[in-house]
Motif scaffolding. Sequence first.
Motif, PDB file in Angstrom:
ATOM      1  N   HIS A   1       4.604  16.452 -10.309  1.00  0.00           N
ATOM      2  CA  HIS A   1       5.214  17.581  -9.617  1.00  0.00           C
ATOM      3  C   HIS A   1       5.665  18.631 -10.629  1.00  0.00           C
ATOM      4  CE1 HIS A   1       5.229  14.791  -6.328  1.00  0.00           C
ATOM      5  NE2 HIS A   1       5.974  15.553  -5.548  1.00  0.00           N
TER       6      HIS A   1
ATOM      7  N   GLU B   1       7.471  23.889  -8.330  1.00  0.00           N
ATOM      8  CA  GLU B   1       8.050  23.989  -6.989  1.00  0.00           C
ATOM      9  C   GLU B   1       9.399  24.669  -7.186  1.00  0.00           C
ATOM     10  OE1 GLU B   1       9.052  21.119  -3.136  1.00  0.00           O
ATOM     11  OE2 GLU B   1       8.970  20.229  -5.129  1.00  0.00           O
TER      12      GLU B   1
ATOM     13  N   HIS C   1       2.273  20.622  -5.992  1.00  0.00           N
ATOM     14  CA  HIS C   1       2.815  21.943  -5.684  1.00  0.00           C
ATOM     15  C   HIS C   1       2.203  22.965  -6.643  1.00  0.00           C
ATOM     16  CE1 HIS C   1       5.508  20.275  -2.714  1.00  0.00           C
ATOM     17  NE2 HIS C   1       5.948  19.405  -3.612  1.00  0.00           N
TER      18      HIS C   1
ATOM     19  N   VAL D   1      -1.189  21.585  -2.922  1.00  0.00           N
ATOM     20  CA  VAL D   1      -0.276  22.550  -2.299  1.00  0.00           C
ATOM     21  C   VAL D   1       0.202  22.032  -0.939  1.00  0.00           C
ATOM     22  CG1 VAL D   1      -0.002  24.938  -1.542  1.00  0.00           C
ATOM     23  CG2 VAL D   1      -1.449  24.414  -3.511  1.00  0.00           C
ATOM     24  N   CYS D   2       1.505  22.210  -0.689  1.00  0.00           N
ATOM     25  CA  CYS D   2       2.130  21.742   0.558  1.00  0.00           C
ATOM     26  C   CYS D   2       2.874  22.914   1.189  1.00  0.00           C
ATOM     27  CB  CYS D   2       3.087  20.593   0.263  1.00  0.00           C
ATOM     28  SG  CYS D   2       2.366  19.225  -0.674  1.00  0.00           S
TER      29      CYS D   2
ATOM     30  N   ASN E   1       7.045  23.896   1.402  1.00  0.00           N
ATOM     31  CA  ASN E   1       7.583  25.019   0.630  1.00  0.00           C
ATOM     32  C   ASN E   1       8.363  25.987   1.517  1.00  0.00           C
ATOM     33  OD1 ASN E   1       4.577  25.266  -1.429  1.00  0.00           O
ATOM     34  ND2 ASN E   1       6.319  23.902  -1.634  1.00  0.00           N
TER      35      ASN E   1
ATOM     36  N   ASP F   1       3.246  16.569   2.108  1.00  0.00           N
ATOM     37  CA  ASP F   1       4.372  16.203   1.260  1.00  0.00           C
ATOM     38  C   ASP F   1       5.182  15.061   1.893  1.00  0.00           C
ATOM     39  OD1 ASP F   1       5.928  16.348  -1.019  1.00  0.00           O
ATOM     40  OD2 ASP F   1       6.956  18.196  -0.473  1.00  0.00           O
TER      41      ASP F   1
END
Length: 328
Positions: free
Chosen positions: A192, A195, A216, A239-240, A244, A273
């Motif tokens: 990670h 973010e 992320h 990517v989430c 986000n 996520d």
Amino acid sequence: MSVADLPKIELHLHHEGAAPPAFIRQLAHEKRIDLSGLFKPDGRYDFRDFAHFLSVYEAACEVLKSPEDFRRLTLAILEESAANGVVYSETFLSPDFCGGGDLQAWCDYLAAIQDAAVEAERKFDITLRGVITCVRHFGPEKAKASARCAAETAGDWITGFGMGGNESVGAQGDFKWAFDCAREAGLRLTTHAGEFGGPESVRDAIRDLGVERVGHGVRAIEDPDLIREIVDRDVTLEVCPGSNVVLGLYPEFAAHPIARLREAGVKVTVSTDDPPFFHTTMRREYEMLAQAFGWGAEDFAALNDTALNAAFCDEETRARVKTRLETP
């Protein structure tokens, strides 16, 4: 067929974070564990911000105390994922939550999780692989124990190693020993970054840990030089978008940088996520992205192709999943 109905690949899914609230409440009831304060009146998880989310997450994990609990959890997660069109998923598993980092205990938990994955593939036609993660805010020493568990159980099912947790604690390079251990065991690497940490955290992840994927990574959009480095190094971002937005990185889907990242040549994938925490599913992610950016079936097919190529699985599995993507 709507884009939401398309078959999907998900690469960024936290196992405990995917636990349906009703499942956690039922388990707490069976064990007579008080989880007051963890849920809203409508039954959803209740948290104020990212730090509080982490504490609620870890409190919910308190009911998951045995391999059998994780067997049941895995079935519940995969049934939900399959209902949303997911045909291949990679889940983040932490030995810290599965036996406290003890290798023998971890092996017992892993056997139960794999048993459930086999049953789910038979019942729901969904394939699961495991990525072991250390927890950043638990520190580098705990990460070493997780890496040893990963190295000892690496193979066709445990295929990757990564790191989650609070990005404000320590630096990516503090965990180099754990990532080197996992790499030497043949595991593929993700972590990670980008973010709540800024672009520099993504650069550190790539340079200090040598990862091929970043969880992320969206803050990279703020640094054009970093974007070029990500493209040159062939790094894929997990990517989430819904996560986000809920956590306040961006006010709405239309403001999310996933489209700009993609236009800049960055390889991006789409995941949920911790779906019940962030009130999302893979179907919803597709629907919201289509609405925000006008993406159609060809765009999502391209995203899935990127995800398939970035998946931490063997080539035989990749070929099987490709067939499922082509025959919805």
